[in-house]
Design a protein around this motif. Structure first.
Motif, PDB file in Angstrom:
ATOM      1  N   LYS A 160       0.120   3.424 -10.938  1.00 57.53           N
ATOM      2  CA  LYS A 160      -0.947   2.482 -11.284  1.00 57.53           C
ATOM      3  C   LYS A 160      -0.727   1.913 -12.676  1.00 57.53           C
ATOM      4  O   LYS A 160      -0.954   0.720 -12.902  1.00 57.53           O
ATOM      5  CB  LYS A 160      -2.313   3.167 -11.194  1.00 57.53           C
ATOM      6  CG  LYS A 160      -2.801   3.326  -9.760  1.00 57.53           C
ATOM      7  CD  LYS A 160      -4.139   4.029  -9.693  1.00 57.53           C
ATOM      8  CE  LYS A 160      -4.658   4.083  -8.268  1.00 57.53           C
ATOM      9  NZ  LYS A 160      -5.935   4.820  -8.169  1.00 57.53           N
ATOM     10  N   LYS A 161      -0.255   2.735 -13.610  1.00 59.69           N
ATOM     11  CA  LYS A 161       0.020   2.212 -14.959  1.00 59.69           C
ATOM     12  C   LYS A 161       1.200   1.240 -14.919  1.00 59.69           C
ATOM     13  O   LYS A 161       1.162   0.194 -15.563  1.00 59.69           O
ATOM     14  CB  LYS A 161       0.307   3.340 -15.941  1.00 59.69           C
ATOM     15  CG  LYS A 161       0.700   2.779 -17.307  1.00 59.69           C
ATOM     16  CD  LYS A 161       0.391   3.638 -18.450  1.00 59.69           C
ATOM     17  CE  LYS A 161       0.687   2.884 -19.742  1.00 59.69           C
ATOM     18  NZ  LYS A 161       0.616   3.717 -20.900  1.00 59.69           N
ATOM     19  N   LYS A 208       0.848  -1.191   0.000  1.00 54.08           N
ATOM     20  CA  LYS A 208       0.000   0.000   0.000  1.00 54.08           C
ATOM     21  C   LYS A 208       0.883   1.240   0.000  1.00 54.08           C
ATOM     22  O   LYS A 208       1.658   1.451   0.947  1.00 54.08           O
ATOM     23  CB  LYS A 208      -0.917  -0.006   1.219  1.00 54.08           C
ATOM     24  CG  LYS A 208      -1.886  -1.162   1.203  1.00 54.08           C
ATOM     25  CD  LYS A 208      -2.705  -1.204   2.468  1.00 54.08           C
ATOM     26  CE  LYS A 208      -3.599  -2.438   2.434  1.00 54.08           C
ATOM     27  NZ  LYS A 208      -4.145  -2.747   3.742  1.00 54.08           N
ATOM     28  N   PHE A 259      -1.172  -4.383  -5.172  1.00 57.71           N
ATOM     29  CA  PHE A 259      -0.880  -2.975  -4.913  1.00 57.71           C
ATOM     30  C   PHE A 259      -2.150  -2.185  -4.655  1.00 57.71           C
ATOM     31  O   PHE A 259      -3.153  -2.357  -5.340  1.00 57.71           O
ATOM     32  CB  PHE A 259      -0.166  -2.334  -6.112  1.00 57.71           C
ATOM     33  CG  PHE A 259       1.275  -2.718  -6.228  1.00 57.71           C
ATOM     34  CD1 PHE A 259       2.258  -1.980  -5.589  1.00 57.71           C
ATOM     35  CD2 PHE A 259       1.651  -3.825  -6.976  1.00 57.71           C
ATOM     36  CE1 PHE A 259       3.593  -2.335  -5.692  1.00 57.71           C
ATOM     37  CE2 PHE A 259       2.980  -4.179  -7.089  1.00 57.71           C
ATOM     38  CZ  PHE A 259       3.957  -3.437  -6.444  1.00 57.71           C
ATOM     39  N   VAL A 260      -2.080  -1.306  -3.651  1.00 61.14           N
ATOM     40  CA  VAL A 260      -3.082  -0.276  -3.404  1.00 61.14           C
ATOM     41  C   VAL A 260      -2.309   1.040  -3.497  1.00 61.14           C
ATOM     42  O   VAL A 260      -1.327   1.227  -2.765  1.00 61.14           O
ATOM     43  CB  VAL A 260      -3.728  -0.416  -2.005  1.00 61.14           C
ATOM     44  CG1 VAL A 260      -4.622   0.771  -1.707  1.00 61.14           C
ATOM     45  CG2 VAL A 260      -4.500  -1.720  -1.918  1.00 61.14           C
ATOM     46  N   ILE A 261      -2.733   1.911  -4.404  1.00 59.81           N
ATOM     47  CA  ILE A 261      -2.002   3.148  -4.634  1.00 59.81           C
ATOM     48  C   ILE A 261      -2.982   4.316  -4.574  1.00 59.81           C
ATOM     49  O   ILE A 261      -3.992   4.318  -5.291  1.00 59.81           O
ATOM     50  CB  ILE A 261      -1.281   3.123  -6.005  1.00 59.81           C
ATOM     51  CG1 ILE A 261      -0.332   1.914  -6.060  1.00 59.81           C
ATOM     52  CG2 ILE A 261      -0.536   4.431  -6.250  1.00 59.81           C
ATOM     53  CD1 ILE A 261       0.156   1.572  -7.439  1.00 59.81           C
ATOM     54  N   GLU A 262      -2.672   5.284  -3.712  1.00 60.22           N
ATOM     55  CA  GLU A 262      -3.511   6.467  -3.544  1.00 60.22           C
ATOM     56  C   GLU A 262      -2.613   7.694  -3.412  1.00 60.22           C
ATOM     57  O   GLU A 262      -1.391   7.575  -3.414  1.00 60.22           O
ATOM     58  CB  GLU A 262      -4.395   6.328  -2.296  1.00 60.22           C
ATOM     59  CG  GLU A 262      -5.401   5.198  -2.378  1.00 60.22           C
ATOM     60  CD  GLU A 262      -6.252   5.066  -1.116  1.00 60.22           C
ATOM     61  OE1 GLU A 262      -6.347   6.052  -0.334  1.00 60.22           O
ATOM     62  OE2 GLU A 262      -6.809   3.979  -0.901  1.00 60.22           O
ATOM     63  N   ASP A 268      -2.441  -4.501 -13.683  1.00 59.73           N
ATOM     64  CA  ASP A 268      -3.552  -5.158 -12.990  1.00 59.73           C
ATOM     65  C   ASP A 268      -3.112  -5.920 -11.739  1.00 59.73           C
ATOM     66  O   ASP A 268      -3.865  -6.741 -11.234  1.00 59.73           O
ATOM     67  CB  ASP A 268      -4.259  -6.128 -13.946  1.00 59.73           C
ATOM     68  CG  ASP A 268      -4.941  -5.404 -15.094  1.00 59.73           C
ATOM     69  OD1 ASP A 268      -5.323  -4.232 -14.906  1.00 59.73           O
ATOM     70  OD2 ASP A 268      -5.082  -6.006 -16.175  1.00 59.73           O
ATOM     71  N   TYR A 282      -6.197   8.016 -16.185  1.00 63.00           N
ATOM     72  CA  TYR A 282      -6.511   8.592 -14.876  1.00 63.00           C
ATOM     73  C   TYR A 282      -8.015   8.654 -14.708  1.00 63.00           C
ATOM     74  O   TYR A 282      -8.767   8.593 -15.675  1.00 63.00           O
ATOM     75  CB  TYR A 282      -5.875   9.980 -14.692  1.00 63.00           C
ATOM     76  CG  TYR A 282      -6.364  11.032 -15.646  1.00 63.00           C
ATOM     77  CD1 TYR A 282      -7.423  11.873 -15.303  1.00 63.00           C
ATOM     78  CD2 TYR A 282      -5.777  11.205 -16.899  1.00 63.00           C
ATOM     79  CE1 TYR A 282      -7.880  12.849 -16.187  1.00 63.00           C
ATOM     80  CE2 TYR A 282      -6.221  12.170 -17.776  1.00 63.00           C
ATOM     81  CZ  TYR A 282      -7.268  12.995 -17.414  1.00 63.00           C
ATOM     82  OH  TYR A 282      -7.715  13.956 -18.281  1.00 63.00           O
ATOM     83  N   GLU A 340       0.476   8.879  -8.459  1.00 60.54           N
ATOM     84  CA  GLU A 340      -0.504   7.807  -8.255  1.00 60.54           C
ATOM     85  C   GLU A 340      -0.869   7.141  -9.578  1.00 60.54           C
ATOM     86  O   GLU A 340      -0.827   5.918  -9.705  1.00 60.54           O
ATOM     87  CB  GLU A 340      -1.763   8.382  -7.597  1.00 60.54           C
ATOM     88  CG  GLU A 340      -2.906   7.399  -7.483  1.00 60.54           C
ATOM     89  CD  GLU A 340      -4.204   8.029  -6.979  1.00 60.54           C
ATOM     90  OE1 GLU A 340      -5.235   7.317  -7.021  1.00 60.54           O
ATOM     91  OE2 GLU A 340      -4.214   9.197  -6.552  1.00 60.54           O
ATOM     92  N   PHE A 341      -1.208   7.945 -10.583  1.00 59.56           N
ATOM     93  CA  PHE A 341      -1.648   7.375 -11.855  1.00 59.56           C
ATOM     94  C   PHE A 341      -0.492   6.764 -12.649  1.00 59.56           C
ATOM     95  O   PHE A 341      -0.683   5.743 -13.318  1.00 59.56           O
ATOM     96  CB  PHE A 341      -2.395   8.430 -12.681  1.00 59.56           C
ATOM     97  CG  PHE A 341      -3.676   8.878 -12.018  1.00 59.56           C
ATOM     98  CD1 PHE A 341      -4.628   7.951 -11.608  1.00 59.56           C
ATOM     99  CD2 PHE A 341      -3.924  10.222 -11.772  1.00 59.56           C
ATOM    100  CE1 PHE A 341      -5.809   8.353 -10.988  1.00 59.56           C
ATOM    101  CE2 PHE A 341      -5.096  10.637 -11.145  1.00 59.56           C
ATOM    102  CZ  PHE A 341      -6.039   9.704 -10.751  1.00 59.56           C
ATOM    103  N   CYS A 390       9.067   6.612  -9.725  1.00 61.21           N
ATOM    104  CA  CYS A 390       8.157   5.468  -9.602  1.00 61.21           C
ATOM    105  C   CYS A 390       8.807   4.188 -10.104  1.00 61.21           C
ATOM    106  O   CYS A 390       8.645   3.118  -9.497  1.00 61.21           O
ATOM    107  CB  CYS A 390       6.848   5.747 -10.350  1.00 61.21           C
ATOM    108  SG  CYS A 390       5.752   6.916  -9.521  1.00 61.21           S
TER     109      CYS A 390
END
Length: 138
Positions: free
Chosen positions: A22-23, A2, A31-34, A27, A61, A18-19, A129
């Protein structure tokens, strides 16, 4: 894993991170991404220039509403990744320190708020990232 990305207002650098992350993870459900702000926020949307740069780079996004980090986030997230040194200090104050060593900067230097198309902001966030992803253990 997380991960919470943090910048000052949560409308630019941290949601971009964040975005981007996530990319990069795709899938992967591990992972939890905020993202969140280190300062009080009025719940603003994603900055228009940041949204444009994400579109240019083919980074998907979603609708984004800014929020401020809370002390509870310290327990919820494994890593709290800040965009600049000021954010680190603000987050430590909100969270009552960093006893579990979760708070760090994305890069060793501050991520700029590059209003000239946000190219430098994006390049730094992407590099940060990618490096972070190499170090996290799921």
């Amino acid at each position: 894993m997380k991960i919470l990305f943090v910048c000052s207002g949560n409308t630019g650098r941290s949601p971009m991170a964040e975005f981007v992350m996530k990319k990069l993870v795709g899938d992967d459900a591990n992972f939890v991404i905020e993202s969140a702000a280190s300062k009080p926020t009025d719940g603003g949307d994603l900055h228009a220039g940041i949204a444009q740069k994400l579109r240019e780079e083919n980074i998907p996004y979603t609708k984004h509403t800014a929020r401020q980090i809370t002390a509870a986030d310290y327990e919820k997230f494994d890593k709290i990744i800040c965009m600049d040194a000021g954010n680190v200090e603000q987050v430590k104050n909100i969270c009552g320190g960093d006893s579990q060593n979760k708070i760090q900067m994305l890069l060793e230097t501050d991520i700029p708020w590059d209003k000239n198309g946000f190219a430098k902001t994006y390049e730094d966030i992407l590099r940060g990232c990618q490096n972070l992803l190499k170090t996290v253990k799921i």
